[in-house]
Design a protein around this motif. Structure first.
Motif, PDB file in Angstrom:
ATOM      1  N   ARG A   1       0.820  -1.210   0.000  1.00 52.56           N
ATOM      2  CA  ARG A   1       0.000   0.000   0.000  1.00 52.56           C
ATOM      3  C   ARG A   1       0.851   1.255   0.000  1.00 52.56           C
ATOM      4  O   ARG A   1       1.973   1.279   0.508  1.00 52.56           O
ATOM      5  N   SER A   2       0.309   2.308  -0.595  1.00 56.15           N
ATOM      6  CA  SER A   2       0.960   3.616  -0.563  1.00 56.15           C
ATOM      7  C   SER A   2      -0.073   4.678  -0.202  1.00 56.15           C
ATOM      8  O   SER A   2      -1.272   4.505  -0.429  1.00 56.15           O
ATOM      9  N   ARG A   3       0.409   5.792   0.368  1.00 61.67           N
ATOM     10  CA  ARG A   3      -0.511   6.841   0.812  1.00 61.67           C
ATOM     11  C   ARG A   3      -1.051   7.657  -0.359  1.00 61.67           C
ATOM     12  O   ARG A   3      -2.108   8.254  -0.269  1.00 61.67           O
ATOM     13  N   LYS A   4      -0.271   7.753  -1.430  1.00 64.57           N
ATOM     14  CA  LYS A   4      -0.653   8.515  -2.620  1.00 64.57           C
ATOM     15  C   LYS A   4      -0.859   9.997  -2.296  1.00 64.57           C
ATOM     16  O   LYS A   4      -1.787  10.643  -2.801  1.00 64.57           O
ATOM     17  N   ILE A   5       0.029  10.514  -1.443  1.00 60.63           N
ATOM     18  CA  ILE A   5       0.001  11.936  -1.068  1.00 60.63           C
ATOM     19  C   ILE A   5       1.314  12.567  -1.513  1.00 60.63           C
ATOM     20  O   ILE A   5       2.392  12.197  -1.020  1.00 60.63           O
ATOM     21  N   ASP A   6       1.239  13.497  -2.435  1.00 58.04           N
ATOM     22  CA  ASP A   6       2.441  14.139  -2.943  1.00 58.04           C
ATOM     23  C   ASP A   6       3.144  14.904  -1.828  1.00 58.04           C
ATOM     24  O   ASP A   6       2.502  15.593  -1.033  1.00 58.04           O
ATOM     25  N   GLY A   7       4.459  14.766  -1.752  1.00 62.02           N
ATOM     26  CA  GLY A   7       5.254  15.409  -0.728  1.00 62.02           C
ATOM     27  C   GLY A   7       5.382  14.575   0.528  1.00 62.02           C
ATOM     28  O   GLY A   7       6.207  14.876   1.398  1.00 62.02           O
ATOM     29  N   ASP A   8       4.590  13.526   0.649  1.00 61.02           N
ATOM     30  CA  ASP A   8       4.663  12.592   1.774  1.00 61.02           C
ATOM     31  C   ASP A   8       5.058  11.215   1.243  1.00 61.02           C
ATOM     32  O   ASP A   8       6.194  10.774   1.407  1.00 61.02           O
ATOM     33  N   GLU A   9       4.114  10.540   0.606  1.00 60.68           N
ATOM     34  CA  GLU A   9       4.384   9.279  -0.073  1.00 60.68           C
ATOM     35  C   GLU A   9       3.475   9.217  -1.297  1.00 60.68           C
ATOM     36  O   GLU A   9       2.311   8.856  -1.209  1.00 60.68           O
ATOM     37  N   LYS A  10       4.024   9.629  -2.406  1.00 53.51           N
ATOM     38  CA  LYS A  10       3.245   9.667  -3.640  1.00 53.51           C
ATOM     39  C   LYS A  10       2.934   8.261  -4.132  1.00 53.51           C
ATOM     40  O   LYS A  10       1.817   7.987  -4.587  1.00 53.51           O
ATOM     41  N   THR A  11       3.915   7.350  -4.040  1.00 52.39           N
ATOM     42  CA  THR A  11       3.726   5.976  -4.484  1.00 52.39           C
ATOM     43  C   THR A  11       4.812   5.095  -3.879  1.00 52.39           C
ATOM     44  O   THR A  11       5.803   5.600  -3.335  1.00 52.39           O
ATOM     45  N   VAL A  12       4.624   3.789  -3.977  1.00 59.90           N
ATOM     46  CA  VAL A  12       5.611   2.816  -3.505  1.00 59.90           C
ATOM     47  C   VAL A  12       5.950   1.899  -4.677  1.00 59.90           C
ATOM     48  O   VAL A  12       5.082   1.141  -5.138  1.00 59.90           O
ATOM     49  N   ILE A  13       7.182   1.978  -5.148  1.00 59.34           N
ATOM     50  CA  ILE A  13       7.597   1.280  -6.355  1.00 59.34           C
ATOM     51  C   ILE A  13       8.508   0.109  -6.005  1.00 59.34           C
ATOM     52  O   ILE A  13       9.560   0.303  -5.379  1.00 59.34           O
ATOM     53  N   PRO A  14       8.158  -1.125  -6.390  1.00 59.44           N
ATOM     54  CA  PRO A  14       9.067  -2.256  -6.186  1.00 59.44           C
ATOM     55  C   PRO A  14      10.220  -2.176  -7.179  1.00 59.44           C
ATOM     56  O   PRO A  14      10.009  -1.943  -8.372  1.00 59.44           O
ATOM     57  N   THR A  15      11.446  -2.363  -6.687  1.00 59.20           N
ATOM     58  CA  THR A  15      12.600  -2.243  -7.579  1.00 59.20           C
ATOM     59  C   THR A  15      13.273  -3.573  -7.866  1.00 59.20           C
ATOM     60  O   THR A  15      14.048  -3.664  -8.815  1.00 59.20           O
TER      61      THR A  15
ATOM     62  N   ASP B   1       2.635 -16.198   1.374  1.00 56.22           N
ATOM     63  CA  ASP B   1       1.540 -16.921   0.721  1.00 56.22           C
ATOM     64  C   ASP B   1       1.536 -16.653  -0.784  1.00 56.22           C
ATOM     65  O   ASP B   1       0.503 -16.400  -1.392  1.00 56.22           O
ATOM     66  N   ASP B   2       2.729 -16.701  -1.365  1.00 53.53           N
ATOM     67  CA  ASP B   2       2.902 -16.598  -2.820  1.00 53.53           C
ATOM     68  C   ASP B   2       2.394 -15.276  -3.393  1.00 53.53           C
ATOM     69  O   ASP B   2       1.915 -15.219  -4.532  1.00 53.53           O
ATOM     70  N   GLY B   3       2.505 -14.206  -2.602  1.00 55.69           N
ATOM     71  CA  GLY B   3       2.194 -12.877  -3.107  1.00 55.69           C
ATOM     72  C   GLY B   3       0.803 -12.368  -2.820  1.00 55.69           C
ATOM     73  O   GLY B   3       0.469 -11.247  -3.205  1.00 55.69           O
ATOM     74  N   GLN B   4      -0.028 -13.147  -2.129  1.00 50.23           N
ATOM     75  CA  GLN B   4      -1.395 -12.704  -1.858  1.00 50.23           C
ATOM     76  C   GLN B   4      -1.449 -11.588  -0.817  1.00 50.23           C
ATOM     77  O   GLN B   4      -2.182 -10.615  -0.978  1.00 50.23           O
ATOM     78  N   THR B   5      -0.690 -11.727   0.264  1.00 50.52           N
ATOM     79  CA  THR B   5      -0.648 -10.696   1.301  1.00 50.52           C
ATOM     80  C   THR B   5       0.803 -10.357   1.618  1.00 50.52           C
ATOM     81  O   THR B   5       1.704 -11.206   1.466  1.00 50.52           O
ATOM     82  N   TRP B   6       1.022  -9.132   2.101  1.00 52.97           N
ATOM     83  CA  TRP B   6       2.374  -8.628   2.291  1.00 52.97           C
ATOM     84  C   TRP B   6       2.531  -7.929   3.632  1.00 52.97           C
ATOM     85  O   TRP B   6       1.614  -7.266   4.115  1.00 52.97           O
ATOM     86  N   ALA B   7       3.718  -8.080   4.197  1.00 52.91           N
ATOM     87  CA  ALA B   7       4.112  -7.345   5.397  1.00 52.91           C
ATOM     88  C   ALA B   7       5.297  -6.467   5.047  1.00 52.91           C
ATOM     89  O   ALA B   7       6.203  -6.900   4.328  1.00 52.91           O
ATOM     90  N   ALA B   8       5.298  -5.254   5.561  1.00 54.70           N
ATOM     91  CA  ALA B   8       6.413  -4.324   5.342  1.00 54.70           C
ATOM     92  C   ALA B   8       6.886  -3.845   6.710  1.00 54.70           C
ATOM     93  O   ALA B   8       6.470  -2.792   7.195  1.00 54.70           O
ATOM     94  N   PRO B   9       7.759  -4.625   7.385  1.00 56.15           N
ATOM     95  CA  PRO B   9       8.173  -4.271   8.746  1.00 56.15           C
ATOM     96  C   PRO B   9       8.916  -2.947   8.812  1.00 56.15           C
ATOM     97  O   PRO B   9       9.773  -2.647   7.962  1.00 56.15           O
TER      98      PRO B   9
END
Length: 348
Positions: A97-111, A149-157
């Motif tokens: 998930r990303s907040r989608k707020i410019d200047g805070d967290e516009k997006t979260v990109i997997p690299t 679970d093969d990509g169904q749910t994610w944790a971002a510690p």
């Protein structure tokens, strides 16, 4: 003698309304980019960045990241999709998930992604703001998320994040035979140099466990990390070629407006001079060349590439001239775990 690029062709469009996968009708993916790959449980997965529904870029149903599973991993067959990770509505869903707020967290990109011990890890960058000019953006933090679970749910510690810019806001993973997970890193945007770090695979989520190559040895302080490939570099990937006994690195050189290729016999280098593989004159708005993992790279090099105009991902093929085998040095990491001749998962 370095490998020589003979020519490049576009094989097919992988995503979007006009693609062989028709991701628009099947999963609501009209426009997306990136498309880096990893093996997990003997299946090839492909991960994408900002994704949009009807209207393409800037259109409906914006998701910061989505993922597909490929039915046939042989790139010669064009990468038909078996499925995507979906939500209750059947559309490809946002993984992290990303907040989608410019200047805070516009997006979260997997690299980059990797599978270790049955767990999928995605390295991501939290983009604070996209710059007004191409190739410039700011990152609030980078980090690692995982799925059991093969990509169904994610944790971002929260503990698996790098809050200060350390030059590894974008990475390319290599799992080597010596038990270390190596990652080449570039900073935010497309104008920094490439650096190298490593960590024991069991400590991948512990930032303090990482070591950084200072040009002669490994150090704990990320500020000591030396540039192993000079700037500018954007969206990079690295793979081992067993026939040539060389590492191959591809990335976008924004100033040359071209995707380039370098080679080395060890991860620490020295890396060869850059060769142009394909240019923006041939494919306007090109970026993000990601080598297909698990393929034998001899005379054929397969990779995905994005184009900004159509805002979708394409499968590319470059012909290479075979060169005399290089002597592999003993003073640095060599082939990755299972550096595969046939496409099999190297770290499940």
């Amino acid at each position: 003698m370095p490998l020589r690029v003979l020519g490049t062709e576009m094989m097919n469009q992988v995503t979007g309304k006009n693609s062989r996968n028709d991701t628009a009708a099947r999963w609501g993916v009209y426009g997306t980019d990136l498309g880096h790959m990893f093996w997990h449980r003997d299946r090839l997965y492909m991960v994408f960045g900002d994704t949009f529904g009807a209207g393409g870029f800037g259109g409906k149903n914006w998701r910061s990241n989505v993922m597909a599973r490929i039915a046939d991993p042989d790139p010669r067959h064009g990468f038909p999709f078996e499925s995507m990770i979906t939500g209750p509505d059947g559309a490809a869903k946002e993984l992290i998930r990303s907040r989608k707020i410019d200047g805070d967290e516009k997006t979260v990109i997997p690299t980059q992604g990797i599978s270790l011990g049955g767990r999928i890890y995605l390295h991501y960058m939290s983009v604070r703001h996209w710059g007004l000019t191409g190739g410039n953006w700011t990152v609030g933090h980078s980090g690692l998320a995982y799925s059991d679970d093969d990509g169904q749910t994610w944790a971002a510690p929260a503990g698996a994040t790098w809050r200060e810019a350390c030059g590894f806001e974008q990475v390319a993973f290599i799992m080597a035979k010596d038990g270390f997970l190596y990652s080449f890193g570039i900073p935010e945007g497309r104008f920094g140099g490439v650096r190298l770090r490593r960590v024991g695979r069991e400590h991948i989520l512990t930032p303090d466990a990482y070591e950084y190559w200072d040009g002669t040895k490994w150090e704990a302080d990320p500020k000591t990390a030396a540039v192993v490939v000079p700037a500018p570099a954007g969206e990079l990937s690295v793979a081992w070629s067993e026939p040539h006994h060389r590492w191959l690195m591809m990335y976008l050189d924004e100033t040359r407006r071209a995707v380039v290729l370098r080679t080395a016999t060890t991860l620490t280098g020295p890396w060869s001079d850059a060769q142009e593989v394909v240019t923006a004159d041939q494919y306007p708005g090109l970026y993000a060349p990601y080598i297909v993992p698990g393929t034998e790279i001899d005379g054929d090099l397969y990779y995905t590439m994005s184009q900004w105009g159509p805002y979708n991902v394409f499968l590319m093929h470059t012909s290479l001239e075979p060169a005399a085998p290089a002597v592999v040095s003993d003073d640095g990491p060599v082939a990755p775990v299972g550096a595969p001749v046939t496409p099999v998962s190297s770290a499940n």
